[in-house]
Design an enzyme around this catalytic site. Structure first.
Site, PDB file in Angstrom:
ATOM      1  N   ASP A   1      -6.367  35.299   6.866  1.00  0.00           N
ATOM      2  CA  ASP A   1      -7.594  35.739   7.533  1.00  0.00           C
ATOM      3  C   ASP A   1      -7.317  37.065   8.252  1.00  0.00           C
ATOM      4  O   ASP A   1      -8.061  38.052   8.107  1.00  0.00           O
ATOM      5  CB  ASP A   1      -7.993  34.641   8.526  1.00  0.00           C
ATOM      6  CG  ASP A   1      -9.398  34.797   9.052  1.00  0.00           C
ATOM      7  OD1 ASP A   1     -10.086  35.742   8.641  1.00  0.00           O
ATOM      8  OD2 ASP A   1      -9.802  33.979   9.888  1.00  0.00           O
TER       9      ASP A   1
ATOM     10  N   TYR B   1      -7.432  25.501   9.726  1.00  0.00           N
ATOM     11  CA  TYR B   1      -8.865  25.544   9.457  1.00  0.00           C
ATOM     12  C   TYR B   1      -9.421  24.223   8.962  1.00  0.00           C
ATOM     13  O   TYR B   1     -10.610  24.130   8.654  1.00  0.00           O
ATOM     14  CB  TYR B   1      -9.184  26.668   8.459  1.00  0.00           C
ATOM     15  CG  TYR B   1      -8.962  28.056   9.024  1.00  0.00           C
ATOM     16  CD1 TYR B   1      -7.865  28.344   9.823  1.00  0.00           C
ATOM     17  CD2 TYR B   1      -9.836  29.091   8.761  1.00  0.00           C
ATOM     18  CE1 TYR B   1      -7.648  29.612  10.333  1.00  0.00           C
ATOM     19  CE2 TYR B   1      -9.632  30.367   9.266  1.00  0.00           C
ATOM     20  CZ  TYR B   1      -8.540  30.613  10.055  1.00  0.00           C
ATOM     21  OH  TYR B   1      -8.331  31.873  10.556  1.00  0.00           O
TER      22      TYR B   1
ATOM     23  N   ASP C   1      -8.266  41.148   6.753  1.00  0.00           N
ATOM     24  CA  ASP C   1      -9.116  42.054   7.530  1.00  0.00           C
ATOM     25  C   ASP C   1      -8.383  43.357   7.852  1.00  0.00           C
ATOM     26  O   ASP C   1      -8.971  44.438   7.807  1.00  0.00           O
ATOM     27  CB  ASP C   1      -9.591  41.379   8.823  1.00  0.00           C
ATOM     28  CG  ASP C   1     -10.876  40.586   8.600  1.00  0.00           C
ATOM     29  OD1 ASP C   1     -11.140  40.246   7.435  1.00  0.00           O
ATOM     30  OD2 ASP C   1     -11.595  40.327   9.567  1.00  0.00           O
TER      31      ASP C   1
ATOM     32  N   LYS D   1       5.743  32.161   8.745  1.00  0.00           N
ATOM     33  CA  LYS D   1       6.525  32.170   9.985  1.00  0.00           C
ATOM     34  C   LYS D   1       7.485  30.993   9.921  1.00  0.00           C
ATOM     35  O   LYS D   1       7.475  30.113  10.794  1.00  0.00           O
ATOM     36  CB  LYS D   1       5.552  32.077  11.175  1.00  0.00           C
ATOM     37  CG  LYS D   1       6.176  32.240  12.529  1.00  0.00           C
ATOM     38  CD  LYS D   1       6.464  33.673  12.928  1.00  0.00           C
ATOM     39  CE  LYS D   1       7.373  33.735  14.137  1.00  0.00           C
ATOM     40  NZ  LYS D   1       7.823  35.112  14.443  1.00  0.00           N
TER      41      LYS D   1
ATOM     42  N   ASP E   1       4.877  38.312  11.385  1.00  0.00           N
ATOM     43  CA  ASP E   1       4.677  39.311  12.440  1.00  0.00           C
ATOM     44  C   ASP E   1       5.174  40.679  11.972  1.00  0.00           C
ATOM     45  O   ASP E   1       4.457  41.687  12.075  1.00  0.00           O
ATOM     46  CB  ASP E   1       5.337  38.883  13.757  1.00  0.00           C
ATOM     47  CG  ASP E   1       6.757  38.368  13.581  1.00  0.00           C
ATOM     48  OD1 ASP E   1       7.165  38.134  12.432  1.00  0.00           O
ATOM     49  OD2 ASP E   1       7.465  38.209  14.581  1.00  0.00           O
TER      50      ASP E   1
END
Lengths: 509, 509
Positions: free
Chosen positions: A257, A153, A261, A200, A233
């Site tokens: 992010d 970002y 959500d 990850k 994941d």
């Protein structure tokens, strides 16, 4: 100044420009910047401030304008210059939702405030309130602590060739230290037991590897808090199916992010959730829902998201006792079946509007929930205010040695072998071509016929084993490539830090 | 060669080294490479091959060894050199799960095969089988088509300063075109109606923006298939709560990694799910579960994941009719309550072992499910074999103009203003310093006191508006910086392509 602002108490005198955050029990009011926003914003802010006043919150609001009318007045980011002064003075911002105008040329106020003030931690509690609010996950009570400034970002993107586009993912030690510390401090002051790191790092061994390593390093200072780590994941899949097993989750920006959500939706409480964006200097508190223009002015909106944001704010400014009073009264109101229309269901006994809901919470101040778990808040340690993560200390520099360079070349007409032959002829003394990769896969030496090649080649030049080079060797290499019309699109130096390799090997290397 | 291999039919003679993929109705057998793997692998492979033989699959298996004993024999990636010959010859690989040995020095066989053979599309159907297999999402039937080669998984990482680590996210036009085409071709040949693209192109406007743009571009060639796009955070939340509303999802590598794990868990069918990894030359089919060493040799393992992978393989080699026969018989078996122990539940009438389960499927060949929706498969168009996405055609090069360079500097002791002053003194004629950012936030000119700065500075040098520079200007700049002992850690050239800006502006620029 907004006409609906409520002056709870006179502002405290500040002598040095920093806010006066008095210890609990003191009557001194803490200056807080408040914005009523757009749509349902003014209504839910009024309701929230009424509850705060009734609960004995010691705040002195300064009201600023943000949103639609500020955009309309020509401020492209929805906030006027003079409002920054208030934010810098109070360092605490309670913000109602705004409406960002459609069409180009308008910037997101949230992004502007976050970037400008360096709000590096996004904190979002996602709680289910079963059976009072329908959810598939009754036991869910997870807090996502998301790094808010870096990762992909940072917005650094380049088109490098006809075919290839690049975005930089940056992960930094100060960024990791601050967010990890924030998560553990949060866990401790909120009576939580476990912090889970989601990364990850089986693939991104250096960037996500740093995040994970720093998590372990900082976490070791908090032996009372359990540490756990998931590959993101599997972690996301687990969160989506068994959110009850998580407590606090700390994660880099992009994963955060997505995860926050998911968690908010699962809890079924998007309309009830508050959030904090905390930086070294300023902290901003807001509901996660929008300004709902269609509901505006009808007195029916649910003020809970903003009220719970204000509860987070009260903990932040060390009014934990008041925060707990409000939160528990609010839980009791839910339990008693006094609901706004958005959460009406089988447990609703009375459907109320914004004002009556606030009144019901006020009537229950001092009471605790009977079915739902009551909250208890502790003030954060005073030495760590305004933000425990502010204390990043730069370490002594590592011994850095330059050992080579990755040169990226744009060429649509070459092959690995041809390119290698050409580059080997051009390389200066002291640098040899070690490998060429295409999209990370080694294509020279010993490439495979199946590997599809784009027009984007990464060519690794290295010094002999154990030797180092100067930057002048790189300049000389680039100069030769330029004279030979090789289209160099980027370089990355290869360094060791205290003897440790500071670059990944090529796949197949 | 593995003793349990079943030679279904004699291999077809191939004259040119490419596999003979005969049209439906022909009796010619298609050579297929088969590996029995470790743990429960040999048992479920035997059961699968028996079902295939009984259903009339026209395949000629060539068996290779992979996994534990190959690792033990000293092959660090679990596959022997000679096995590649079989894969290159047959171009189709049905693979049972293997056990990757713990400890360092062993490479993931899957990653090796995927990278080596360029398997760019990962296809994972996630279906729920309610009420026969418990799930919270009865109507779920989503296929994740994940780009498999690029994005952050290219593995290009560099430590750049004491504080900052970087990973490159690469998104390419051929990568996007192939995966988008794969998704739409899949949708069409599997009778699906909608393809949803999930990206974060509101933030990553160039990389994810390309993925989205190419999705629309390719999708326009498929007017019979609906197109939809979600921002990945909201999309993931929606998938986690309302997976029924998705059909086919196409997404870059990292998001796909997360989304496919979420979808598989939600469906409650991790043990039943097959997957395909498809490339230009070779396609690999495998269950998504592991080798379950604790169940090995007991005859109780569920062969469904591998069997459904084999069904995907049969569609791929244009034996769609046989694929449908097997899939429908398998659905009927589930419905009839004949279950292996792993899916035993209230709808189980008989709990069976691996062999009896295979026998039950064989007994039902020709039957269709009555409650669950029967499948119908169509052979992919022959002109597009082995893979419709193979037909990427490079476009003519854009008119590329060099207009500047981002120079990244490592400096722990400077400030934005000091650094700017220094760089402006050093810059050559024809290049001016336009801005400095730190983690993407503009800190010069007009930086803010709140912005925390790491030791990693991005310094943008540009030609005058409308002008271009040569690479020699960059070499000259680097040469001056080097002489002045500025520690340059990387460069990114700034170009326009056909007059369009090929780089993002700085935040706050």
């Amino acid at each position: 100044m907004n006409a609906t602002a409520i002056e709870l108490q006179a502002p405290t005198t500040r002598h040095d420009g920093t806010p006066d955050r008095s210890p609990p029990g003191s009557a001194a009011a803490v200056p807080v910047t408040i914005a009523h926003g757009d749509g349902i914003g003014p209504e839910i802010m009024d309701a929230t401030l009424r509850v705060l006043a009734a609960a004995g919150a010691r705040i002195a609001p300064e009201t600023i304008d943000i949103g639609a009318k500020v955009y309309a007045a020509g401020h492209s980011s929805g906030i006027a210059e003079e409002s920054w002064d208030s934010l810098r003075r109070t360092r605490v911002f309670l913000k109602a939702p705004i409406t960002t105008p459609a069409g180009g040329g308008f910037k997101s106020l949230n992004v502007t405030v976050r970037k400008t003030l360096g709000l590096h931690a996004n904190v979002r509690p996602c709680t289910s309130y079963a059976p009072f609010v329908p959810t598939r996950h009754p036991g869910m009570d997870v807090v996502i602590v998301r790094e808010n400034e870096e990762d992909l970002y940072a917005g650094i993107e380049h088109r490098q060739t006809d075919e290839v586009y690049q975005c930089l993912k940056l992960i930094t030690r100060p960024g990791c230290e601050r967010i990890a510390r924030h998560a553990f401090e949060y866990a401790r002051s909120h009576g939580r037991r476990k912090v889970t790191c989601m990364v990850k790092d089986n693939i991104m061994k250096m960037t996500d590897g740093l995040f994970h390593a720093v998590f372990e390093e900082i976490g070791a200072e908090y032996p009372d808090i359990e540490r756990e780590r998931y590959i993101v994941d599997i972690g996301a899949a687990r969160l989506a199916t068994r959110p009850e097993q998580f407590d606090v989750i700390v994660t880099p920006n992009l994963y955060g992010d997505i995860l926050s959500d998911i968690a908010a939706e699962l809890a079924g409480s998007v309309g009830l959730a508050g959030s904090a964006n905390v930086g070294e200097h300023v902290a901003m508190f807001e509901a996660i829902h929008g300004s709902a223009p269609d509901l505006a002015g009808r007195g029916v909106a649910n003020p809970s998201g903003l009220l719970l944001s204000a509860v987070m704010m009260l903990v932040h400014i060390r009014q934990a006792r008041v925060a707990g009073r409000i939160h528990n009264a609010w839980l009791r109101t839910l339990e008693d079946g006094i609901h706004t229309a958005d959460i009406r269901g089988e447990h609703t006994r009375r459907t109320v509007g914004t004002d009556d809901f606030a009144r019901a919470v006020i009537e229950r101040l001092g009471e605790s929930p009977r079915v739902l778990r009551p909250v208890t808040y502790r003030d954060p340690a005073p030495a760590r205010l305004p933000n425990p993560a502010a204390g990043y200390r730069r370490r002594p520099a590592a011994r850095k040695a330059l050992v080579g360079v990755d040169v990226f070349v744009h060429d649509a007409r070459t092959s690995p072998d041809l390119l290698a032959e050409r580059l080997r002829r051009l390389r200066p003394e002291g640098l040899s071509l070690q490998m060429i990769t295409n999209r990370g896969v080694k294509v020279w030496p010993g490439g495979l016929p199946e590997t599809f090649c784009t027009d984007h080649w990464r060519c690794r030049f290295v010094a002999p084993a154990g030797a180092t080079i100067g930057h002048d060797a790189i300049v000389e290499l680039l100069s030769r490539l330029t004279r030979a019309d090789v289209d160099v699109i980027k370089t990355e130096t290869l360094c060791t830090f205290d003897g440790e390799r500071g670059y990944a090997l090529g796949q197949g290397q």
